[in-house]
Design an enzyme around this catalytic site. Structure first.
Site, PDB file in Angstrom:
ATOM      1  CG  HIS A 189      -1.658  -1.251   1.464  1.00 43.23           C
ATOM      2  ND1 HIS A 189      -2.867  -1.571   0.875  1.00 43.23           N
ATOM      3  CD2 HIS A 189      -1.321  -2.317   2.233  1.00 43.23           C
ATOM      4  CE1 HIS A 189      -3.245  -2.776   1.286  1.00 43.23           C
ATOM      5  NE2 HIS A 189      -2.318  -3.252   2.102  1.00 43.23           N
ATOM      6  CB  SER A 237      12.927  22.728 -15.160  1.00 41.64           C
ATOM      7  OG  SER A 237      12.160  23.903 -15.252  1.00 41.64           O
ATOM      8  CE  LYS A 243      10.700  20.695 -10.615  1.00 40.35           C
ATOM      9  NZ  LYS A 243       9.875  19.946 -11.426  1.00 40.35           N
ATOM     10  CD  GLU A 259       8.311  12.442 -15.191  1.00 40.20           C
ATOM     11  OE1 GLU A 259       8.176  12.828 -14.039  1.00 40.20           O
ATOM     12  OE2 GLU A 259       8.521  13.222 -16.148  1.00 40.20           O
TER      13      GLU A 259
END
Ligand code: ARG
Length: 457
Positions: free
Chosen positions: A156, A277, A283, A290
């Site tokens: 979980h 970024s 970043k 992704e």
């Protein structure tokens, strides 16, 4: 417009119709498979006395010169041909004259395209298999180096019990190992040659289908000519196996993204596999993970597309089946790219063992072991569960971990606890004592077995 038909037509095909119908834009991908099939076909025709040996040699010579010119870039595969079969045949006739017109004897484009697709899929499966195998090698290497790197295991997405990084990687090893088995199953099941099935009803020429099959490394010829030209099961099976590979890569990507987040910091993705970024200088984004996760939808889409295309088709061949190509090519290329990129990202990723171990210590991942300790001292499990629940509550209140409680504090909750509780709940004990097959303490044997498996082929 170069077409293989037209005799019974009185009008030119409308240009839009021609464009809509043509497949040369994508079926040129199996140009080499198409030629290979033709060479096997004429070799068989000559053996059966349907072509002379001279005709066979002329045709094979012509086909080889076409391949050489395409490879050299002096002959371009262009849109003026309807499909790759027309391109090859038209160029052959150009080069060797009327003999070239005999290439298509005892063959239809329906069995020809069925063969080309099979040859293409079979070649691609072996490349996919090598990529998955390479990823397995990377995984086993990480396992080997991290047999004692402790980290929390989750259920979980909540810290559950301590495991090792080797154990976590080992889970993915099993998934990708099954993926290889699925690919091998498909290769084996699909390995019957459709050539010689004609349009749907076979042919009256005395073809030796088993011989053609053998020339093309098939295990034999297909058993029903209608099925041969109407079957795309193996493509669907491949798309299903590819979808499963992507599902595995996507779950793994999701974990890498979580582990790479500022909150977790379990891993650091190498600069070469991260992106920045345009606006936020701080970043370093996990774009590769992704994208792999994102591209999964595309591969699932191909599977659903083809299942839907096939579901209403009466036997035997229908033009709808031309739709199998673009989506299959795209799915194969996507999975190959994802496997290679993910493998590279994984191989260069830094695992922060200090952060992982610290996280394992501070999430009560040893609570089950504290309960087991009580059970080993005669407390019934259900009572032990309750006692440890109270320990956890106490720690949460004080913002400490179980190993930071004093013995007096332990004994206030249960007098059963003795000094050896610290040893019993140390992360090391929790992990290393779990030595049943498949458990975190048994990963050395798993690494050994994996190594043997990877050496097999
Ligand atoms: N381009 C077709 C396909 O991909 C080849 C077979 C064409 N056969 C035919 N009868 N039109 O399925």
């Amino acid at each position: 417009m170069a077409q293989l038909w037209g005799g019974r037509f009185t009008k030119e095909t409308d240009q839009l119709v021609y464009n809509f119908n043509a497949s040369i834009g994508f079926d040129q991908k199996f140009f080499s498979q198409d030629v290979k099939g033709s060479i096997a076909h004429v070799t068989m025709l000559a053996k059966q006395g349907i072509l002379t040996e001279q005709e066979r040699d002329d045709i094979i010579g012509g086909l080889k010169s076409i391949v050489a010119d395409v490879e050299a870039g002096t002959l371009k595969i262009t849109g003026e041909y309807e499909d790759i079969h027309s391109f090859v045949e038209a160029n052959l006739i150009d080069r060797i004259g009327d003999t070239g017109k005999k290439l298509h004897t005892g063959r239809s484009r329906n069995d020809q395209v069925a063969l080309d697709m099979k040859l293409y899929v079979r070649d691609e499966i072996s490349q996919l298999d090598q990529l998955v195998k390479h990823l397995l090698g990377t995984l086993n290497h990480i396992m080997e180096e991290n047999l004692h790197t402790y980290m929390p295991g989750f259920t979980h997405l909540q810290k559950a019990q301590p495991i090792t990084l080797a154990h976590h990687m080992g889970a993915y090893f099993e998934m990708f190992r099954r993926d290889r088995e699925r690919l091998a199953d498909i290769s084996r099941r699909m390995n019957l040659c459709p050539l010689g099935s004609g349009a749907l009803a076979g042919t009256t020429y005395p073809l030796d289908r088993e011989y053609t099959a053998k020339l093309l490394d098939f295990d034999g010829a297909t058993r029903n000519s209608m099925d041969s030209v109407a079957d795309r099961d193996y493509v669907i099976e491949l798309l299903s196996a590819l979808s499963t590979i992507m599902m595995h890569l996507s779950r793994f990507s999701e974990e890498v993204i979580i582990w790479n987040s500022n909150e977790y910091q379990f891993v650091e993705i190498d600069d070469a596999y991260s992106t920045g970024s345009s606006i936020m200088p701080q970043k370093k984004n996990p774009d590769i993970a992704e994208l792999v996760r994102g591209k999964t939808g595309r591969v699932y889409g191909a599977l659903i597309s083809l299942l839907t295309t096939m579901k209403g088709l009466p036997l035997a061949y229908n033009k709808d089946m031309q739709e199998d190509k673009e989506l299959t090519f795209d799915a194969i290329d996507t999975v190959k790219g994802c496997l290679a990129l993910f493998d590279g990202m994984l191989a260069t990723m830094k695992f922060r063992s200090d952060v992982m171990e610290n996280s394992a210590k501070h999430g009560f991942t040893n609570a089950t072991d504290a309960a087991d300790y009580l059970v080993n001292h005669g407390v019934p499990f259900r009572d032990a569960h309750g006692i440890v629940g109270r320990l956890v509550l106490y720690c949460l209140d004080k913002n400490i971990s179980l190993d930071q409680m004093s013995l007096a504090e332990y004994q206030k909750i249960s007098p059963v606890f003795q000094d050896d509780i610290y040893q019993a709940i140390s992360i090391k004990t929790c992990v290393e004592k779990r030595t049943t097959k498949g458990a975190p303490g048994a990963m050395e044997a798993a690494v050994e077995e994996n190594r043997r498996y990877l050496m097999e082929d």
